[in-house]
Scaffold this motif. Structure first.
Motif, mmCIF file in Angstrom:
data_model
loop_
_atom_site.group_PDB
_atom_site.id
_atom_site.type_symbol
_atom_site.label_atom_id
_atom_site.label_comp_id
_atom_site.label_asym_id
_atom_site.label_seq_id
_atom_site.Cartn_x
_atom_site.Cartn_y
_atom_site.Cartn_z
ATOM 1 N N ARG A 162 -28.472 15.656 -69.466
ATOM 2 C CA ARG A 162 -27.009 15.603 -69.321
ATOM 3 C C ARG A 162 -26.341 16.184 -70.550
ATOM 4 O O ARG A 162 -26.486 15.668 -71.663
ATOM 5 C CB ARG A 162 -26.567 14.158 -69.116
ATOM 6 N N SER A 163 -25.609 17.271 -70.368
ATOM 7 C CA SER A 163 -24.895 17.924 -71.459
ATOM 8 C C SER A 163 -23.418 17.571 -71.355
ATOM 9 O O SER A 163 -22.813 17.672 -70.292
ATOM 10 C CB SER A 163 -25.087 19.442 -71.365
ATOM 11 N N LEU A 164 -22.825 17.137 -72.468
ATOM 12 C CA LEU A 164 -21.403 16.819 -72.515
ATOM 13 C C LEU A 164 -20.666 17.953 -73.211
ATOM 14 O O LEU A 164 -21.108 18.466 -74.239
ATOM 15 C CB LEU A 164 -21.167 15.505 -73.257
ATOM 16 N N LYS A 165 -19.503 18.320 -72.651
ATOM 17 C CA LYS A 165 -18.796 19.519 -73.089
ATOM 18 C C LYS A 165 -17.405 19.211 -73.635
ATOM 19 O O LYS A 165 -16.790 18.193 -73.317
ATOM 20 C CB LYS A 165 -18.663 20.496 -71.915
ATOM 21 N N ILE A 166 -16.929 20.145 -74.424
ATOM 22 C CA ILE A 166 -15.553 20.171 -74.916
ATOM 23 C C ILE A 166 -14.968 21.535 -74.566
ATOM 24 O O ILE A 166 -15.641 22.557 -74.722
ATOM 25 C CB ILE A 166 -15.488 19.957 -76.441
ATOM 26 N N ASN A 167 -13.724 21.556 -74.124
ATOM 27 C CA ASN A 167 -12.975 22.805 -73.970
ATOM 28 C C ASN A 167 -11.917 22.868 -75.056
ATOM 29 O O ASN A 167 -11.139 21.922 -75.220
ATOM 30 C CB ASN A 167 -12.302 22.874 -72.596
ATOM 31 N N ILE A 168 -11.883 23.960 -75.790
ATOM 32 C CA ILE A 168 -10.975 24.097 -76.920
ATOM 33 C C ILE A 168 -9.965 25.215 -76.663
ATOM 34 O O ILE A 168 -10.331 26.294 -76.207
ATOM 35 C CB ILE A 168 -11.740 24.376 -78.230
ATOM 36 N N VAL A 169 -8.703 24.918 -76.931
ATOM 37 C CA VAL A 169 -7.652 25.931 -76.989
ATOM 38 C C VAL A 169 -7.095 25.885 -78.405
ATOM 39 O O VAL A 169 -6.728 24.808 -78.895
ATOM 40 C CB VAL A 169 -6.533 25.669 -75.967
ATOM 41 N N MET A 170 -7.059 27.048 -79.074
ATOM 42 C CA MET A 170 -6.650 27.045 -80.477
ATOM 43 C C MET A 170 -5.820 28.291 -80.795
ATOM 44 O O MET A 170 -5.914 29.304 -80.085
ATOM 45 C CB MET A 170 -7.888 26.997 -81.382
ATOM 46 N N PRO A 171 -5.001 28.210 -81.836
ATOM 47 C CA PRO A 171 -4.253 29.404 -82.243
ATOM 48 C C PRO A 171 -5.212 30.547 -82.566
ATOM 49 O O PRO A 171 -6.268 30.338 -83.157
ATOM 50 C CB PRO A 171 -3.507 28.932 -83.497
ATOM 51 N N SER A 172 -4.836 31.746 -82.164
ATOM 52 C CA SER A 172 -5.731 32.884 -82.373
ATOM 53 C C SER A 172 -5.658 33.436 -83.790
ATOM 54 O O SER A 172 -6.569 34.117 -84.241
ATOM 55 C CB SER A 172 -5.399 34.004 -81.379
ATOM 56 N N ARG A 173 -4.571 33.139 -84.498
ATOM 57 C CA ARG A 173 -4.464 33.633 -85.868
ATOM 58 C C ARG A 173 -5.309 32.738 -86.776
ATOM 59 O O ARG A 173 -5.202 31.527 -86.752
ATOM 60 C CB ARG A 173 -3.013 33.660 -86.326
#
Length: 301
Positions: A50-61
């Motif tokens: 079982r793999s647990l995941k994170i989705n990340i949204v971050m500033p591109s700069r």
């Protein structure tokens, strides 16, 4: 077949001076402050297969570090739709946050406290990888809706409770600077006292599945899972923002009242909003509500 690598020439490209009739001009932001990037399905923990995941949204700069906003998507502690809130959360990345939507083991594969252990492990993982993701580890907030609000509240009140920690990234803290709770359960044994489309005391209710048996038959197990259990005057807690719709058909509004009154009675910093006309997430995610969240995070994170 891999795509060919583009070869770039070392040259200066001057600004174009053409101005055809009818063309209009708009000025770009020198800092490109609105752009962000999406990093999906990052593994932060593995339990057998079982793999647990994170989705990340971050500033591109790349001018961080930025404050971290950990989001816990609600699901009744059942399998999550981990990507559901990404469109709304992206707006916080535009405003200078690293936003991480966290997956946890659901109640059909592990009972409590696995869920809170996973959320705290994810926070520690993100701190351990702060440089990689441009995170300021001293500025971390947690936010969740419904069962995710329950787990976010638990993160806020339970720092230092060893049973809620895992053995991963133990050199890092799972503590947070602020908590945002959208319509989360807070005292499971009280849920059936108010109108709801769910029989919360039933043996197959989301709450009973969470703790591994009918909740009214296991009050000690339920107490361990209730955020209000861990609130007292003896320990300073992070500031809380609680928001709940007045027509919530799944989690009674009173659940947020209980949390608010417990925090206030203990002398903790708490802000509470009733969202008029809103249900269990419906008519809730409005610009006005998100602006309240943004101002709260700005003040404390």
């Amino acid at each position: 077949m891999s795509a060919p690598k583009i070869k770039f020439r070392d040259m200066h490209v001057p600004a174009d001076q053409e101005s055809p009739e009818g063309m209009q001009i708009v000025y770009g932001d020198q800092n490109d402050g609105y752009a962000c990037v999406y990093l999906p399905d990052i593994e932060y923990a593995q339990y057998e297969d079982r793999s647990l995941k994170i989705n990340i949204v971050m500033p591109s700069r790349a001018k961080g570090p930025y404050p971290l906003l950990v989001y816990v998507q609600g699901s009744g502690w059942l399998p999550q739709s981990l990507y559901m809130a990404i469109p709304q959360l992206s707006d916080f990345a535009h405003h200078g946050y690293v936003v991480a939507s966290v997956e946890y083991r659901h109640s059909l594969e592990a009972t409590f406290p696995a869920q809170i252990q996973d959320v705290k492990t994810a926070i520690r993982y993100l701190r351990a990888n702060a440089d990689k993701y441009q995170i300021d580890p001293a500025r971390v907030a947690v936010w969740g809706d419904s069962s995710g609000g329950h787990l976010s509240a638990l993160v806020g009140v339970s720092e230092g409770f060893a049973e809620f920690e895992s053995d991963l990234y133990t050199e890092q803290s799972s503590g947070v600077k602020a908590v945002v709770d959208f319509y989360g359960p807070t005292d499971l044994l009280q849920m059936n006292k108010y109108p709801s489309k769910v029989d919360h005391d039933a043996g197959d209710s989301p709450e009973s599945l969470l703790i591994g048996g009918p909740i009214q038959e296991h009050p000690d197990k339920v107490s361990r899972a209730n955020p209000i259990t861990y609130i007292s005057r003896e320990k300073a807690l992070p500031p809380f923002l609680i928001m709940h719709g007045d027509q919530d058909e799944l989690v009674p509004f009173n659940q947020s009242v209980l949390l608010y009154e417990a925090l206030k009675e203990a002398g903790q910093d708490v802000t509470f909003y009733k969202v008029k006309g809103a249900g269990h997430g419906s008519r809730f995610w409005t610009p006005d509500v998100l602006e309240i969240v943004r101002k709260f995070l700005t003040a404390y994170v």
